[in-house]
Design an enzyme around this catalytic site. Structure first.
Site, short mmCIF file in Angstrom:
data_model
loop_
_atom_site.label_atom_id
_atom_site.label_comp_id
_atom_site.label_asym_id
_atom_site.label_seq_id
_atom_site.Cartn_x
_atom_site.Cartn_y
_atom_site.Cartn_z
N PRO A 2 0.83 -1.18 0.00
CA PRO A 2 0.00 0.00 0.00
C PRO A 2 0.87 1.24 0.00
O PRO A 2 1.88 1.30 0.68
CB PRO A 2 -0.77 -0.10 1.32
CG PRO A 2 -0.39 -1.38 1.94
CD PRO A 2 0.88 -1.80 1.33
N GLU A 3 0.46 2.21 -0.76
CA GLU A 3 1.07 3.53 -0.69
C GLU A 3 0.13 4.40 0.13
O GLU A 3 -0.83 3.91 0.71
CB GLU A 3 1.30 4.09 -2.10
CG GLU A 3 2.21 3.18 -2.93
CD GLU A 3 2.61 3.81 -4.26
OE1 GLU A 3 2.73 5.05 -4.32
OE2 GLU A 3 2.79 3.06 -5.22
#
Length: 271
Positions: A2-3
């Site tokens: 995840p960013e």
DNA sequence: ATGGGCACCTGGCTGC
DNA sequence: TGCAGCCAGGTGCCCA
């Protein structure tokens, strides 16, 4: 994996189920994450009430009346809120059982994520202390970027992925922001003009903001706390589009490798 | 101080 | 069908 948008989507998803609830039990099935889950984390958390759920960079900060739990999802981690008795699946490493009966469950196949105890004042924790500005808050603009880039010969893509420069820009959104700003990812940071740094800062804010609005990007396995994917994938301009036509000029999108990671760009639109 | 490369791990896909 | 090889939303740390 995840960013920032996926972490923020996670935060928004879990916060309503956590805030104001008491943690009645903590179950750790696997301590071997990026750093071992601290012995005694269970004791620290049990009986505590969650006051807020915040995000700093890609870290989630779960504040309680007795200290803060730091969570990072690494490349493959996820947090989901489940009903009582939800069946375990592979890599369900940690549960926080709430007084509502619901369970906050941490799953992470690759175990690059972490769960750490920060006590009071988590901002002073070594992992958070030296972080750069939040891209979606005041204090981040082209001027900031330009100043930090003085004397820096690193490629601009690696530069914006450096958390001391700006936090939350990972591999997908770095490529996407550079496309929007019309900058070739391999350009040395110190060679990017003030005007283009302004465009880049705006592109970073825009792309992250848009991604948050549609629940992030699901490439393979990301799901939000309700088990739903993010819908930004269909809006990606370059990421994983090598060989496909640029949506703007129809030139073939190219693939390159920088810092052992994939980069995508349009050779016509980005110079 | 800066830049480059490695390490940590599992799983899914590709091609022989 | 089996298996080796490669790739993946991150980031701290070691070395030159």
């Amino acid at each position: 994996m995840p960013e920032l948008p996926e972490v923020e989507t996670t935060r928004r998803g879990i916060a309503p189920s956590l805030e104001g609830r008491r943690i009645v039990r903590v179950v750790v099935r696997e301590r071997r994450l990026r750093w071992p889950v601290p012995r005694g984390l269970e004791k620290k958390l049990e009986g505590r009430r969650v006051t807020s759920v915040r995000r700093r960079a890609k870290y989630l900060l779960i504040d309680t009346d007795g200290g803060t739990l730091i969570a990072h999802l690494g490349m493959s981690g996820s947090l989901r809120v489940l009903g009582p008795g939800a069946p375990l699946i592979a890599h369900d490493h940690v549960d926080l059982v709430l007084d509502s009966g619901r369970i906050l469950r941490f799953n992470d196949p690759r175990r690059f994520g972490c769960l750490l105890w920060a006590g009071d004042d988590p901002e002073r924790h070594p992992l958070l202390a030296d972080l750069g500005p939040e891209p979606l808050e005041h204090g981040f603009d082209g001027e900031t970027l330009w100043r930090k880039a003085r004397g820096r010969r690193v490629a601009i893509k690696l530069f914006i992925m450096n958390a001391q420069v700006v936090v939350g820009v990972g591999n997908i959104y770095a490529s996407e922001a550079l496309f929007r700003a019309g900058i070739r990812p391999t350009t040395p940071a110190h060679r990017v003009s003030r005007a283009r740094m302004a465009a880049l800062a705006e592109a970073i804010r825009d792309v992250l903001g848009e991604a948050i609005r549609v629940g992030g990007t699901t490439l393979r396995d990301y799901v939000n706390p309700d088990g739903l994917p993010g819908y930004f994938r269909q809006r990606l301009s370059v990421y994983e589009r090598a060989g496909e036509p640029c949506r703007r000029c129809h030139t073939m999108i190219r693939h390159a490798v920088q810092g052992q990671r994939s980069t995508y760009y349009c050779p016509t639109c980005q110079n």
